[in-house]
Structures are given as C-alpha cells and as structure tokens.
Design an enzyme around this catalytic site. Structure first.
Site, PDB file in Angstrom:
ATOM      1  N   LYS A  64       0.852  -1.197   0.000  1.00 43.27           N
ATOM      2  CA  LYS A  64       0.000   0.000   0.000  1.00 43.27           C
ATOM      3  C   LYS A  64       0.879   1.235   0.000  1.00 43.27           C
ATOM      4  CE  LYS A  64      -1.698   2.720   2.855  1.00 43.27           C
ATOM      5  NZ  LYS A  64      -1.630   3.984   2.027  1.00 43.27           N
TER       6      LYS A  64
ATOM      7  N   GLU B 140      10.949   1.908   9.490  1.00 43.54           N
ATOM      8  CA  GLU B 140      11.826   3.031   9.138  1.00 43.54           C
ATOM      9  C   GLU B 140      11.006   4.284   9.412  1.00 43.54           C
ATOM     10  OE1 GLU B 140      14.793   2.565   8.378  1.00 43.54           O
ATOM     11  OE2 GLU B 140      14.980   0.567   7.531  1.00 43.54           O
TER      12      GLU B 140
ATOM     13  N   CYS C 110      13.773  11.664   5.075  1.00 42.40           N
ATOM     14  CA  CYS C 110      13.874  11.321   6.498  1.00 42.40           C
ATOM     15  C   CYS C 110      15.275  11.560   7.031  1.00 42.40           C
ATOM     16  CB  CYS C 110      13.511   9.865   6.687  1.00 42.40           C
ATOM     17  SG  CYS C 110      14.633   8.784   5.798  1.00 42.40           S
TER      18      CYS C 110
ATOM     19  N   GLU D 274      10.171  16.700  14.431  1.00 41.25           N
ATOM     20  CA  GLU D 274      10.412  16.579  12.997  1.00 41.25           C
ATOM     21  C   GLU D 274       9.443  17.476  12.243  1.00 41.25           C
ATOM     22  OE1 GLU D 274       9.075  13.014  10.788  1.00 41.25           O
ATOM     23  OE2 GLU D 274      11.120  12.940  10.023  1.00 41.25           O
TER      24      GLU D 274
HETATM   25  N1  LIG Z   1      13.321   6.130   8.288  1.00 46.02           N
HETATM   26  C1  LIG Z   1      13.113   6.141   6.991  1.00 46.02           C
HETATM   27  O1  LIG Z   1      13.785   5.450   6.204  1.00 46.02           O
HETATM   28  C2  LIG Z   1      12.017   6.997   6.420  1.00 46.02           C
HETATM   29  C3  LIG Z   1      11.952   7.125   5.046  1.00 46.02           C
HETATM   30  C4  LIG Z   1      10.956   7.963   4.511  1.00 46.02           C
HETATM   31  C5  LIG Z   1      10.049   8.621   5.332  1.00 46.02           C
HETATM   32  N2  LIG Z   1      10.136   8.447   6.660  1.00 46.02           N
HETATM   33  C6  LIG Z   1       9.213   9.151   7.546  1.00 46.02           C
HETATM   34  O2  LIG Z   1       7.889   9.128   6.981  1.00 46.02           O
HETATM   35  C7  LIG Z   1       7.202  10.329   7.342  1.00 46.02           C
HETATM   36  C8  LIG Z   1       6.604  10.981   6.111  1.00 46.02           C
HETATM   37  O3  LIG Z   1       5.829  10.025   5.419  1.00 46.02           O
HETATM   38  P1  LIG Z   1       4.245   9.998   5.578  1.00 46.02           P
HETATM   39  O4  LIG Z   1       3.720  11.349   5.888  1.00 46.02           O
HETATM   40  O5  LIG Z   1       3.709   9.251   4.393  1.00 46.02           O
HETATM   41  O6  LIG Z   1       4.066   9.109   6.888  1.00 46.02           O
HETATM   42  P2  LIG Z   1       2.695   8.519   7.451  1.00 46.02           P
HETATM   43  O7  LIG Z   1       3.043   7.731   8.636  1.00 46.02           O
HETATM   44  O8  LIG Z   1       1.650   9.569   7.549  1.00 46.02           O
HETATM   45  O9  LIG Z   1       2.183   7.512   6.274  1.00 46.02           O
HETATM   46  C9  LIG Z   1       3.030   6.508   5.793  1.00 46.02           C
HETATM   47  C10 LIG Z   1       2.160   5.399   5.223  1.00 46.02           C
HETATM   48  O10 LIG Z   1       1.417   4.827   6.283  1.00 46.02           O
HETATM   49  C11 LIG Z   1       0.037   4.822   5.983  1.00 46.02           C
HETATM   50  N3  LIG Z   1      -0.662   4.962   7.255  1.00 46.02           N
HETATM   51  C12 LIG Z   1      -0.938   6.109   7.922  1.00 46.02           C
HETATM   52  N4  LIG Z   1      -1.590   5.829   9.082  1.00 46.02           N
HETATM   53  C13 LIG Z   1      -1.730   4.463   9.129  1.00 46.02           C
HETATM   54  C14 LIG Z   1      -2.318   3.542  10.057  1.00 46.02           C
HETATM   55  N5  LIG Z   1      -2.892   3.962  11.182  1.00 46.02           N
HETATM   56  N6  LIG Z   1      -2.281   2.209   9.769  1.00 46.02           N
HETATM   57  C15 LIG Z   1      -1.687   1.773   8.639  1.00 46.02           C
HETATM   58  N7  LIG Z   1      -1.125   2.584   7.707  1.00 46.02           N
HETATM   59  C16 LIG Z   1      -1.134   3.914   7.973  1.00 46.02           C
HETATM   60  C17 LIG Z   1      -0.141   5.972   5.018  1.00 46.02           C
HETATM   61  O11 LIG Z   1      -1.301   5.806   4.238  1.00 46.02           O
HETATM   62  C18 LIG Z   1       1.134   5.874   4.193  1.00 46.02           C
HETATM   63  O12 LIG Z   1       0.999   4.899   3.189  1.00 46.02           O
HETATM   64  C19 LIG Z   1       8.232  11.219   8.018  1.00 46.02           C
HETATM   65  O13 LIG Z   1       8.113  11.113   9.417  1.00 46.02           O
HETATM   66  C20 LIG Z   1       9.560  10.616   7.597  1.00 46.02           C
HETATM   67  O14 LIG Z   1      10.596  10.856   8.517  1.00 46.02           O
HETATM   68  C21 LIG Z   1      11.114   7.655   7.249  1.00 46.02           C
HETATM   69  O1  LIG Z   2      13.367   9.604   3.275  1.00 46.69           O
HETATM   70  C1  LIG Z   2      14.103   8.677   3.653  1.00 46.69           C
HETATM   71  C2  LIG Z   2      15.027   8.032   2.794  1.00 46.69           C
HETATM   72  C3  LIG Z   2      15.306   6.730   2.910  1.00 46.69           C
HETATM   73  C4  LIG Z   2      16.251   6.142   2.047  1.00 46.69           C
HETATM   74  C5  LIG Z   2      16.427   4.793   1.982  1.00 46.69           C
HETATM   75  O2  LIG Z   2      15.651   3.947   2.622  1.00 46.69           O
HETATM   76  C6  LIG Z   2      17.501   4.234   1.133  1.00 46.69           C
HETATM   77  O3  LIG Z   2      18.319   5.029   0.618  1.00 46.69           O
HETATM   78  O4  LIG Z   2      17.526   2.990   1.000  1.00 46.69           O
END
Ligand SMILES: NC(=O)c1ccc[n+]([C@@H]2O[C@H](COP(=O)([O-])OP(=O)(O)OC[C@H]3O[C@@H](n4cnc5c(N)ncnc54)[C@H](O)[C@@H]3O)[C@@H](O)[C@H]2O)c1
Ligand SMILES: O=C/C=C/C=C(\O)C(=O)O
Length: 503
Positions: free
Chosen positions: A195, A271, A305, A407
């Site tokens: 998803k 992540e 991130c 964040e």
């Molecule tokens: N650590 C990493 O590698 C990494 C990489 C990219 C983004 N991020 C983090 O992701 C965030 C930004 O992405 P975002 O806004 O899409 O995050 P989000 O948590 O709002 O959503 C991420 C995904 O989870 C789904 N989702 C949301 N609530 C849910 C629930 N209750 N149950 C199941 N699925 C659910 C969303 O539809 C989406 O597909 C930032 O905090 C960023 O730091 C982390």
């Molecule tokens: O926004 C976060 C980026 C994550 C990057 C990776 O997971 C990667 O480079 O494999």
C-alpha cells in the site's frame, strides 16, 4: 504499453467523460476498480491528476487471500536463479519505461525532473538488481562440532520465506521506498500486499504494470490504494493473515502499527521519523561543508527522512558559516519540475505545506531569528496554487524548543554554535530520534571518534545520503526498529531455521 500512468490502459476509465485517469488496485493478477475513489492532486498547481480506487476492507482481504494462495503455491518453491531472473526482468521493465516513471513521480510530487531521474527511478532499478544479485551470491552458515560421545555433529542454517508481507510506504520518495521493500521481499520468496501513500499512487501503479508484464505469478505481488486509519493501511496492518509488516512513515504511525502487530506477534521492520543533525567542525573543508549542509537541508524540499533539520557549527566559524549558507540558500532555484537548473519544487501537498508553515510560525513564537525564508514564494503564475514553501534557515533557539526537537519534514534547518566535541555529541544525542547524522571535519580520528558516539543508525562523514545498498539502514529510538539493506533485508524477509544432524 501506454506512455505513462496518466494514460495507461489500466488507468483510463470509460466512465469518466473528462477522461481523468483512474488508478486501480492490482489483485491476483487483475486490475480492480472499487466503489470509492479519491483525488490525486498535482502539488505544482493544485490540479487534478487522476482519481484513485480506494480499497475497502473486502478488497484488502481479497489481496491478502491472493497473496496467501500464491505463498502456498509455486512461488515459494521457485529457485534463487528463477527469482533473481524475475527481479532483473522487473528492473528491465522499469528501465524500458524510465520516462513514464519519471513522469509519475514528478506528477505526484512536483520534484525536479533531474532528481526523479537520478535518484528516485534510478534507485527503483538498483533496488531490484541489488537483491537479485545478492540472493545469487549469498551463502549460509554451517557449523561442525563433536558430540560428547565423539559423534560428528553438523549444524546448518536454512532460510525460508515468511509468507505474505504487508508493505506500507510513504510519499516522500515513493518508488525508491516502495521498491526498497518489495525487491527483497520477493527475492526471499515471499508474496506481497503493498500500500503506497495516498499522496503518491502513480509510480506504484506503474510498478504493478511492470511486474504484471514481467510475468510474476498471479497473487505474488498485489497493490492496494487507500489511506491509513479506517482505510486500506489499517485493514492491511491489522489483518491476522499477513506474516510480517514492513513500514516506512511517521513514528506515531509506526507505534499504531506496532500495536496491531503485537496482536499476532508479527515480525515488523520500521523506518520512521528523524530529527537529524549535521555537525560542522572548524577544521572542516568549509566550502564542502556549506554545500553539503545545503543539500542535506533542502534536497526534495527537505522531505527526506535523512535531512538535517539541526545544524551545529563550531563557534569560531559560526557567523561565517551562517552567512555562507544563507547566501547559497537564497540562490536556490525554486521552480517547475522541468525548469532548467531547478533546485527545489513544492511540498507534497497543501496539507503538508500547512504543517510546515505552522512550524515557521512557531519558530517566530519561540523567538527564533529568521535568517532567510520563513514563508511562501510568490510566482505570479499557476505555482501560486501549488504547495511551495521558502527554504528557511533559523537560529537562536534552545535545544528544548519544539522546532529543534520535533520533525518538521520541510525545507528548514536550525543552526546553533557549539564549543567542544563532548558538548556537541551530547546535544546531538539529546533527541527522541536516532536515524542519521552528518559530520564535517578533516580530522580523521575525530571523525571516527565522534561518529561512533552518535546514537543514530547511520552516520555520514564529509558526505550525505551516499548509499551502499549492502549496508544496514535504519534508526534507533523513535526512528525505527530493525535494519534493512544487504543481508539485513535477507534476514528480515526470511524465516531462519537451524538444522542439526548427528552424522
Ligand atoms: N526512516 C526512513 O527510512 C524513512 C523514510 C521515509 C520517510 N520516513 C518518515 O515518513 C514520514 C513521512 O511520510 P508519511 O507522511 O507518508 O508518513 P505517514 O506515517 O503519515 O504515512 C506513511 C504510510 O502509512 C500509511 N498509514 C498512515 N496511518 C496508518 C495507520 N494507522 N495504519 C496503517 N497505515 C497507515 C499511510 O497511508 C502511508 O501509506 C516522516 O516522518 C519521515 O521521517 C522515514
Ligand atoms: O526519506 C528517507 C530516505 C530513505 C532512504 C532509503 O531507505 C535508502 O536510501 O535505501
């Protein structure tokens, strides 16, 4: 095959007189329309790109059942060679439709075309090729020993598929992060229900088209669109019929999903969020550090991130560094995705921009000095209906301010001076997050000494976001659980058994 998801045969809908493309779910080898749809909006100008089928609970369960059937079918029995060849075929398919994937990522996110080409789609291909090659070269462990009675004992480790993996991915690097999970999950013989974020459905839909064309057996890869709470994300993560969940997104979402996984004691890989620090010592290559912090603060409009939202600069060069970063930031080209020399596009949505702008206001309320930015650029054209925000630098806040602890996930960084190594290490570690950090110094032993003391999963020295896909990737504390990359992905996406033989 059609030119891009906006006119793909699986997206076009005869029902829609204005021919707005309809993006469907992909389940058990078939394209599935659903009763409810939601709009996919272009953040450059606020215009409708496509309508997207929202998977309800029954649709999600149908996808999970298809994956379960395929998991018990032939897929788990395929050889490493067969799976590697299929993953390379998928990579070939992305390559053949490279421009379509670029168009999809740019349409959904407004990112610069050159970034979509060099980062997002390039990594989508690399993710499949890396794990295809890895499973072909991976070895397993074997231990020889002797029993007390002198008999020879042989222990060896075997890896088996987990079964059905639920994959939930975010909007910031849509194809990169979706394929970072799909590739190893398939490589290890699992089936997938994926998803993507509701903000970025286009490249995931294209990926399903490519996977279908590559000839993956029906049900091995399934794609469902929808939201999180009370929608496809929740229905998937709470299902008792998936064997593991791999999630990338906000920390609080991870916590919610973890509670659901606890019900069935499911394996999870998270992540999550970050509040990453960049540390610049006086002995750094000054120009390289300015250029590096510019990149680590404003790449993808700060929606990575790994971006540096906290910058610590040794006091003796603080004023000079702030002035230099301000100057470079004000030269950033904020433009249309296809504009020549564009550096930054819009944020992913108006809602996300509103969140970022609320932090710009909070920074002022907390007493920050706005060095540059702090608002919305004015273009005098359709971009004014988009979700653009100014790249922003602030200083003057304490380490306890919300803007230096929470964040923001936008084009903003806070710069603070520091005096000693021990001080800056303590300040970097004084965070509920622990994803990544950057150190800029030419002092080799200091680089190692400092990097080894950061409570983060990843540290870059004199570089940022340089990736070797064989390395462990992930965060500590609120930034995640587990590591993915190389053999770490192989371990997560496998059930590991030990077999002991008395010879
Ligand atoms: N650590 C990493 O590698 C990494 C990489 C990219 C983004 N991020 C983090 O992701 C965030 C930004 O992405 P975002 O806004 O899409 O995050 P989000 O948590 O709002 O959503 C991420 C995904 O989870 C789904 N989702 C949301 N609530 C849910 C629930 N209750 N149950 C199941 N699925 C659910 C969303 O539809 C989406 O597909 C930032 O905090 C960023 O730091 C982390
Ligand atoms: O926004 C976060 C980026 C994550 C990057 C990776 O997971 C990667 O480079 O494999």
């Amino acid at each position: 095959m059609a030119s891009n998801p906006l006119s793909s045969p699986h997206a076009a809908s005869a029902q829609d007189a204005v021919s707005t493309p309809l993006l469907r779910c992909f389940i058990d080898g078939a394209w599935v329309e659903t009763a409810r749809t939601f709009d996919n909006i272009n953040p450059v100008n606020g215009r409708l790109i496509s309508r997207v089928c929202e998977a309800d609970r029954d649709t999600v369960n149908a996808a999970i059942s298809a994956a379960n059937r395929a998991a018990k079918g032939g897929w788990r029995g395929t050889s490493v060679t067969e799976r590697a060849a299929l993953l390379h075929r998928i990579a070939d398919g992305i390559e053949q439709r490279f421009d379509d994937f670029v168009a999809a990522e740019v349409a959904d996110t407004g990112r610069p075309v050159h970034q979509a080409r060099t980062l997002d789609v390039a990594r989508g291909i690399a993710n499949f090729r890396t794990f295809a090659d890895l499973i072909k070269t991976a070895s397993s462990e074997m231990f020889e020993s002797t029993a007390p009675d002198g008999a020879k004992i042989l222990n060896y480790v075997v890896r088996k598929p987990l079964g059905t993996i639920g994959i939930i991915s975010p909007w910031n690097l849509p194809l990169l992060l979706l394929t970072w999970k799909v590739a190893p999950a398939l490589a290890m013989g699992n089936c997938v229900v994926a998803k993507p974020s509701e903000e970025t459905p286009s490249s995931a839909t294209l990926l399903a088209e490519v996977i279908q064309a590559a000839g993956l057996p029906n049900g091995v890869f399934n794609l469902i669109h929808g939201f999180g709470p009370d929608s496809a994300g929740q229905f998937l993560s709470t299902s008792p019929h998936i064997d593991a969940i791999t999630f990338t997104g906000e920390s609080r979402t991870g916590s919610t999903i973890m509670k659901a996984a606890a019900e069935g004691v499911k394996e999870v890989s998270f992540e999550l969020g970050g509040k990453n620090a960049a540390v610049v010592f006086a002995d750094a290559d000054f120009d390289a550090a300015v250029a590096g912090v510019l990149r680590s603060s404003f790449t993808n409009s700060g929606q990575v991130c790994l971006c540096s939202e906290r910058v610590y600069v040794e006091r003796s060069i603080f004023d000079r560094f702030v002035a230099a970063l301000k100057d470079r930031t004000e030269q950033l080209r904020i433009d249309f995705p296809q504009a020549e020399g564009v550096d930054m596009g819009p944020l992913v949505s108006h809602a996300h921009r509103d969140k970022v702008l609320s932090y710009y206001r909070l920074a002022r309320e907390e007493g920050a000095i706005i060095v540059t930015g702090g608002g919305v650029p004015v273009f005098g054209d359709e971009r004014d209906q988009g979700a653009y925000a100014q790249p922003t630098i602030i200083t003057g806040l304490s380490d306890t301010a919300r803007c230096t602890r929470e964040e923001i996930f936008g084009p903003i960084c806070h710069i603070a001076p520091f005096d000693t190594e021990d001080e800056v290490i303590a300040r970097v570690n004084d965070s509920p997050y622990g994803l990544a950090a950057c150190v800029w110094t030419t002092h080799l032993s200091r680089a190692h000494r400092v990097a080894a003391q950061f409570e983060t999963g990843i540290v870059w020295v004199n570089t940022w976001f340089t990736r070797d896909l064989r390395t462990p990737f992930g965060g500590t504390k609120l930034s995640g659980m587990g590591r993915e990359g190389g053999r770490y992905s192989m371990d997560f996406y496998s059930e590991i058994s030990n077999i002991c033989i008395r010879l």
